[in-house]
Design an enzyme around this catalytic site. Structure first.
Site, PDB file in Angstrom:
ATOM      1  N   TYR A 186      52.107  -3.346 -27.067  1.00 26.71           N
ATOM      2  CA  TYR A 186      53.116  -3.771 -28.038  1.00 26.71           C
ATOM      3  C   TYR A 186      52.405  -4.450 -29.195  1.00 26.71           C
ATOM      4  O   TYR A 186      51.551  -5.305 -28.984  1.00 26.71           O
ATOM      5  CB  TYR A 186      54.097  -4.745 -27.376  1.00 26.71           C
ATOM      6  CG  TYR A 186      55.177  -5.257 -28.310  1.00 26.71           C
ATOM      7  CD1 TYR A 186      56.201  -4.425 -28.747  1.00 26.71           C
ATOM      8  CD2 TYR A 186      55.176  -6.585 -28.745  1.00 26.71           C
ATOM      9  CE1 TYR A 186      57.199  -4.902 -29.597  1.00 26.71           C
ATOM     10  CE2 TYR A 186      56.163  -7.075 -29.588  1.00 26.71           C
ATOM     11  CZ  TYR A 186      57.181  -6.222 -30.007  1.00 26.71           C
ATOM     12  OH  TYR A 186      58.162  -6.689 -30.842  1.00 26.71           O
ATOM     13  N   ASP A 232      44.275  -6.372 -31.065  1.00 32.48           N
ATOM     14  CA  ASP A 232      45.484  -7.183 -31.208  1.00 32.48           C
ATOM     15  C   ASP A 232      45.417  -8.272 -30.143  1.00 32.48           C
ATOM     16  O   ASP A 232      45.738  -8.049 -28.979  1.00 32.48           O
ATOM     17  CB  ASP A 232      46.734  -6.310 -31.045  1.00 32.48           C
ATOM     18  CG  ASP A 232      48.009  -7.116 -31.262  1.00 32.48           C
ATOM     19  OD1 ASP A 232      47.919  -8.350 -31.403  1.00 32.48           O
ATOM     20  OD2 ASP A 232      49.093  -6.500 -31.277  1.00 32.48           O
ATOM     21  N   LYS A 292      50.988 -16.334 -31.651  1.00 34.07           N
ATOM     22  CA  LYS A 292      51.411 -17.152 -30.519  1.00 34.07           C
ATOM     23  C   LYS A 292      50.676 -18.516 -30.456  1.00 34.07           C
ATOM     24  O   LYS A 292      51.102 -19.436 -31.126  1.00 34.07           O
ATOM     25  CB  LYS A 292      51.314 -16.340 -29.223  1.00 34.07           C
ATOM     26  CG  LYS A 292      52.313 -15.144 -29.292  1.00 34.07           C
ATOM     27  CD  LYS A 292      52.554 -14.405 -28.019  1.00 34.07           C
ATOM     28  CE  LYS A 292      53.749 -13.471 -28.154  1.00 34.07           C
ATOM     29  NZ  LYS A 292      53.445 -12.066 -28.453  1.00 34.07           N
TER      30      LYS A 292
HETATM   31  C1  LIG Z   1      53.949 -10.999 -29.421  1.00 37.05           C
HETATM   32  C2  LIG Z   1      53.036  -9.912 -29.861  1.00 37.05           C
HETATM   33  C3  LIG Z   1      53.136  -9.317 -31.130  1.00 37.05           C
HETATM   34  C4  LIG Z   1      54.251  -9.640 -32.073  1.00 37.05           C
HETATM   35  O1  LIG Z   1      54.248 -10.952 -32.475  1.00 37.05           O
HETATM   36  P1  LIG Z   1      55.611 -11.582 -33.050  1.00 37.05           P
HETATM   37  O2  LIG Z   1      55.204 -12.950 -33.470  1.00 37.05           O
HETATM   38  O3  LIG Z   1      56.607 -11.532 -31.948  1.00 37.05           O
HETATM   39  O4  LIG Z   1      56.029 -10.724 -34.209  1.00 37.05           O
HETATM   40  C5  LIG Z   1      52.179  -8.408 -31.493  1.00 37.05           C
HETATM   41  N1  LIG Z   1      51.186  -8.063 -30.662  1.00 37.05           N
HETATM   42  C6  LIG Z   1      51.071  -8.601 -29.437  1.00 37.05           C
HETATM   43  C7  LIG Z   1      49.922  -8.201 -28.563  1.00 37.05           C
HETATM   44  C8  LIG Z   1      52.005  -9.521 -28.993  1.00 37.05           C
HETATM   45  O5  LIG Z   1      51.912 -10.023 -27.760  1.00 37.05           O
END
Ligand SMILES: *Cc1c(COP(=O)(O)O)cnc(C)c1O
Length: 424
Positions: free
Chosen positions: A145, A240, A268
């Site tokens: 994701y 990511d 995060k």
């Molecule tokens: C949470 C997450 C996102 C998206 O971040 P948001 O702040 O919710 O837009 C993108 N990549 C990864 C790996 C994530 O865990």
């Protein structure tokens, strides 16, 4: 046990104005057959809802609170920052301060830019990768994701996985025509894409340790393989690390695996509980961003001084007192006990240090196809059982659970005991 009367009332009121009553879909708790909790306050590991119920939190705002909720030093920094105003739309010192700290911990982020969410960070990193390489194709992995930008809603994990479809309504086919999604841990599938379309691949994006289809470990050498094949084809490798950054180690997964991606996204933890994220990488690539270069990217609240101050106060604490060693000690005993608790239950655990997922009625989970075979009904029962026992775990099979430095050993052992008695 008190009834959740106030939460239900709050939910019904929210439903009148907010689709599903929630501002992010998984919070609705539909896939686990529940209605949303409404939280009144949080401290350390404890969530208190509007009915006065308390839960020990293993979701921690989706991994944000590695220091626990309501951290004293973060709060202090935030209060001090607020007393000077909350946004300027003009540079301020905390932006550079946080960038210096991030660069010290993740040296591959030679230059970086702060944004407001992980979605934005990834979206910007990909635009930049395309601008730098002059190519269009993006390779991603099923079940990873990367936020909810249109072109990334292809075989995506997290809440998208729970939808059952592989994509989202409202995304024209044309918007995803440059995205190719292949199974994680599958070298042959990646090799095929490069053999056929190597000249078109702008970037490979990966969660180095996927956590949005539950925790999945990369096979030995898989991430090295991605580094090598992208270098060979002059494509960029994007890690990511929105979850894994400052989670797996101070330097994220790239430190743990000794790999330097071209671009990295973080989020995060780095916002300390405020909406902040960043993308960054090689100076040569980052110099293509406006105003230095032709790739446009901007944000009204980007580098917000409150969020930056919260980030600074968070990262400073991660750099002190053997933080990661202490967290690892706490976690490894817990994971061992948990393994023991599930050994006759037709459950498996995937974990890396302080994040873990329990899967139901499958024997291994190495990719999204494996994970999709999990018994989601049984997971839903498990979620409700844990909730009834005072534990708030991540409310989907396609998510990770997180441990913070504030989890007490007694809480971890109560968790293990509850797991042991599930269906016993
Ligand atoms: C949470 C997450 C996102 C998206 O971040 P948001 O702040 O919710 O837009 C993108 N990549 C990864 C790996 C994530 O865990």
């Amino acid at each position: 046990m008190k009834e959740r009367i106030n939460s239900l009332r709050a939910y019904n009121e929210a439903l009148k104005y907010i689709p599903g009553g929630v501002n992010s879909p998984v919070r609705a708790l539909r896939s686990v057959g529940e209605t949303p909790l409404f939280i009144r306050k949080a401290r350390g590991t404890t969530l208190s809802d509007v009915d006065g119920r308390r839960y020990t939190d293993f979701c921690l705002s989706w991994g944000v609170f590695i220091l626990g909720h309501n951290n004293t030093l973060v709060n202090k920094a935030v209060r001090a920052a607020i007393s000077n105003g909350t946004s300027y739309g003009i540079p301020s010192l905390p932006e550079t301060e946080l960038a210096q700290l991030v660069n010290g911990l993740i040296p591959g982020m030679e230059r970086m830019r702060f944004v407001n969410s992980g979605t934005e960070a990834v979206m910007s990193a990909i635009r930049l990768a395309r601008g730098f390489t002059g190519r269009t194709l993006l390779v991603k992995f099923d079940g990873c994701y990367h936020g909810h930008a249109d072109h990334l809603l292809v075989s995506a994990g997290s809440g998208v996985a729970g939808l059952g479809g592989s994509s989202s309504a409202g995304v024209p086919d044309g918007f995803v025509q440059y995205t190719v999604s292949v199974p994680f841990n599958n070298r042959a599938a990646v090799e095929r894409v490069f053999a056929e379309r190597g000249q078109e691949v702008a970037a490979v994006i990966v969660e180095p340790v996927p956590a949005n289809m539950g925790v999945i470990m990369p096979d030995d050498g898989f991430l090295n393989f991605l580094r090598e094949i992208t270098l060979r084809h002059e494509s960029l490798l994007i890690f990511d690390e929105v979850i894994t950054g400052f989670r797996l180690s101070a330097g994220g997964a790239q430190q743990v695996y000794g790999i330097k991606p071209d671009l990295t996204t973080i989020g995060k933890i780095v916002g300390g509980g405020f909406p902040a994220a960043a993308f960054g990488g090689r100076a040569e690539i980052m110099s293509l961003l406006a105003p230095d270069g032709p790739v446009y990217q901007a944000g009204t609240l980007s580098g917000n001084p409150i969020a930056m101050s919260a980030g600074v106060a968070t990262l400073r604490q991660l750099m002190e007192n053997d933080f990661y060693q202490r967290l690892a000690d706490k976690t490894s005993r817990f994971i061992e006990a948990l393994k023991d608790a599930i050994k006759d239950k037709n459950m498996i655990i995937n974990h890396t240090g302080n994040m873990f997922t329990l899967f139901f009625n499958i024997v291994e989970a190495r990719n999204f196809a494996d994970v999709k075979k999990t018994d989601q009904q049984r997971f839903a029962r498990f979620f409700r059982y844990m909730l009834a026992n005072g534990f708030y775990i991540s409310p989907s099979q396609f998510e990770a659970n997180f441990i913070s430095i504030t989890h007490k050993n007694s809480e971890l052992y109560r968790f293990v005991r509850a797991v042991k008695t599930f269906e016993a």
